[in-house]
Structures are given as C-alpha cells and as structure tokens.
Design an enzyme around this catalytic site. Structure first.
Site, PDB file in Angstrom:
ATOM      1  N   HIS A  93       0.836  -1.201   0.000  1.00  0.00           N
ATOM      2  CA  HIS A  93       0.000   0.000   0.000  1.00  0.00           C
ATOM      3  C   HIS A  93       0.872   1.253   0.000  1.00  0.00           C
ATOM      4  CE1 HIS A  93       1.153  -0.523   4.190  1.00  0.00           C
ATOM      5  NE2 HIS A  93       0.876   0.746   4.390  1.00  0.00           N
ATOM      6  N   ASP A  95       0.625   4.990   1.941  1.00  0.00           N
ATOM      7  CA  ASP A  95      -0.064   5.326   3.189  1.00  0.00           C
ATOM      8  C   ASP A  95      -1.293   6.232   2.989  1.00  0.00           C
ATOM      9  OD1 ASP A  95       1.361   3.761   4.979  1.00  0.00           O
ATOM     10  OD2 ASP A  95       3.016   5.204   5.011  1.00  0.00           O
ATOM     11  N   HIS A 251       4.760   0.039   0.005  1.00  0.00           N
ATOM     12  CA  HIS A 251       5.562  -0.753   0.930  1.00  0.00           C
ATOM     13  C   HIS A 251       4.709  -1.858   1.541  1.00  0.00           C
ATOM     14  CE1 HIS A 251       3.734   2.559   3.152  1.00  0.00           C
ATOM     15  NE2 HIS A 251       3.716   1.771   4.221  1.00  0.00           N
ATOM     16  N   ARG A 266       6.186   6.064  14.056  1.00  0.00           N
ATOM     17  CA  ARG A 266       5.852   6.472  12.687  1.00  0.00           C
ATOM     18  C   ARG A 266       5.197   7.847  12.656  1.00  0.00           C
ATOM     19  NH1 ARG A 266       1.767   4.143   8.024  1.00  0.00           N
ATOM     20  NH2 ARG A 266       0.387   5.834   8.548  1.00  0.00           N
TER      21      ARG A 266
HETATM   22  C1  SIN Z   1       3.461   0.951   7.691  1.00  0.00           C
HETATM   23  O1  SIN Z   1       2.775   0.488   6.797  1.00  0.00           O
HETATM   24  O2  SIN Z   1       3.516   2.160   7.900  1.00  0.00           O
HETATM   25  C2  SIN Z   1       4.285   0.032   8.589  1.00  0.00           C
HETATM   26  C3  SIN Z   1       5.561  -0.343   7.932  1.00  0.00           C
HETATM   27  C4  SIN Z   1       6.417  -1.188   8.821  1.00  0.00           C
HETATM   28  O3  SIN Z   1       6.138  -1.378  10.007  1.00  0.00           O
HETATM   29  O4  SIN Z   1       7.454  -1.670   8.323  1.00  0.00           O
END
Ligand code: SIN
Length: 275
Positions: A93, A95, A251, A266
């Site tokens: 996806h 974000d 990602h 994050r």
């Molecule tokens: C996310 O999708 O923001 C998480 C990515 C991760 O934990 O590696």
C-alpha cells in the site's frame, strides 16, 4: 554524506549523517527525490527529534485509526508483541490513499527489532508505470481510482485491527467514511514522473465502473507493480530511520517474526492532493 543505492529501481542508504543536525539537508532532499526510500542507520532520536526531522518534509498529518503518543499526537507506535500474529502494514500500500490529501512522506524509526525478519519491502510504482506498454499507459492515464479505508480485500479494517492488540487502534468502524478518488497514474510534482497509484489494500474500483469490471485490470496492475525488479528491501536495526515517498512507492511490512517483538515510531507528513 555518502549515498549507497539499495537496488536498481529505488532505495538508498545514507551514511555520514546525523539527522539531529541540520547539515546536508539539501543533499538529503535531492536524494529523497532521486531514490524515494532513504535509510539512515544509528539515529539516536526521541519523538521530539522525529517531529523536527519530519517537518523538513512537510507538515505532520493525523492518522485516523491509531492514537498518537502522549505529547506527540502525530507520532504513533507500530508494535507487534511476541504473542501476536498479526502485524500493522503487512500488505502492499501507499499510506492513507483513502484521504483526499494523503501524506507525501512517511518516516519510520526503529526502537526495537527482531533478531531476524520484520523487514519492509518497497516498490517503485514509477518504474512500474514506465514498464507498461504505450497502449496500457494511455488506458491508465485516463482512469481514476476509488480508494477506501475499509481494507475490503484484507478482511475488513475492524476485523484486521482487532488482532493488533498492543497498538492503540480506534474508530475502525468508521473506516467506510474515508473514501477518496485519485488518478491511477499520478504525476510527481517535483520530478514530473508518473507513477501508478492503486493498491489491493485501498483501491476498490475505477470511477465509473463496477468492482467486477475493474477487477481484471486492477489485479494486473497491483501484481505488475511489485515485480522484483521494481523493489528493494530494508532490514531494520534499533536506530534505523527510513523515510519514503508515498507518491511513487508502495511498501509492505513482512510478517515473518512471530515470537519476537518489533517496535517502531511512525509519522506521516506533507498532505498533498494527488494529480
Ligand atoms: C506501515 O505500513 O507504515 C508500517 C511499515 C512497517 O512497520 O514496516
């Protein structure tokens, strides 16, 4: 500052930079635009530092489904405990594509990482767009994607997030309220390069078509864009900070570390209308 590319399509490790200092900011930004995923090792940063570093890329964005840290509401903790099986972000996806103005960048700082596993995969959706035939590029150039926060293909957000017990998840029942239409081929405002902007996580169908009609081409695109030659892989250690460009990448957090703890912080920044 030394830039070491991670793979052919995207990603670079940046050496010789302490992100708490302002040095080399211009070079870092140029590298961000060129490589789309930047990895910095051994960054001893606290949430206040993460806020400042994030602000270099854009204004902080609010994430609708996880409560932020006390005193740092824009930063939330991505945690998987040893007794949990489900992880956060474990599907391809970009974000919060279901927002009208999704964040241009995400910064993820590793606090605690498994001995092995728990890597994050990235793909260049710009390289994937470039690799399409002229004919298909013309088709996708004319399409608009409808994006929803429901995570329909993943079993539904409420259901999925129930399993992420250690995170401060909330409001998942309102996921259906978050719907946004964006071009399937978006243009990067800095480089002018086009990139695919569709995922199985968020894109439910093409505007003006049914889900059933959209499915064949949507399925082709989401499989095409994660071909190995468009990807790179980031291995984490405590102190690693990775920043990625949501406008031209996707990602996927690999969920291969049951029994071990992973703890990240994050923040997303730079709300921007995809065009
Ligand atoms: C996310 O999708 O923001 C998480 C990515 C991760 O934990 O590696």
């Amino acid at each position: 500052m030394k830039v070491v590319p991670l793979a052919g399509a995207l990603g670079a490790e940046i050496h010789g930079v302490d992100l708490k200092q302002d040095a080399a900011w211009n070079e870092i930004h140029q590298a961000f635009l060129k490589y789309a995923v930047l990895v910095f090792r051994d960054q001893k940063i606290e949430p206040a530092d993460l806020m400042k570093i994030g602000a270099r890329f854009g204004e902080p964005c609010h994430y609708p489904f996880v409560t932020g840290m006390d005193k740092f509401p824009f930063i939330f903790e991505v945690i998987k405990e040893p007794d949990e099986k489900r992880n956060f972000g474990g599907a391809w996806h970009s974000d919060t594509a279901y927002l009208k103005q999704p964040p241009l960048a995400t910064l993820l700082h590793a606090v605690q990482t498994p001995e092995h596993g728990g890597d994050t995969l990235f793909t260049s959706t710009a390289a994937a767009y470039d690799a399409l035939s002229d004919g298909l590029r013309k088709v996708v150039d004319g399409l608009t994607g409808v994006n929803s926060a429901e995570l329909k293909h993943g079993g539904g957000r409420s259901n999925l997030h129930k399993g992420i017990g250690s995170m401060k998840v909330h409001d998942t029942d309102s996921a259906a309220d978050y719907v946004a239409e964006h071009p399937i081929a978006r243009t990067h405002p800095d480089s002018g390069r086009k990139a695919l902007y569709a995922s199985r996580s968020h894109t439910t169908h093409f505007k003006g078509m049914t889900e059933e009609e959209s499915a064949p081409l949507l399925n082709f695109l989401v499989q095409h864009q994660v071909k190995p030659e468009f990807t790179c892989r980031v291995r984490w250690a405590p102190g690693t900070l990775t920043v990625w460009d949501n406008r031209c990448t996707q990602h996927n957090a690999v969920n291969d570390y049951h029994g071990q703890r992973r703890h990240m912080r994050r923040i997303t920044v730079g709300a921007q209308t995809p065009r």
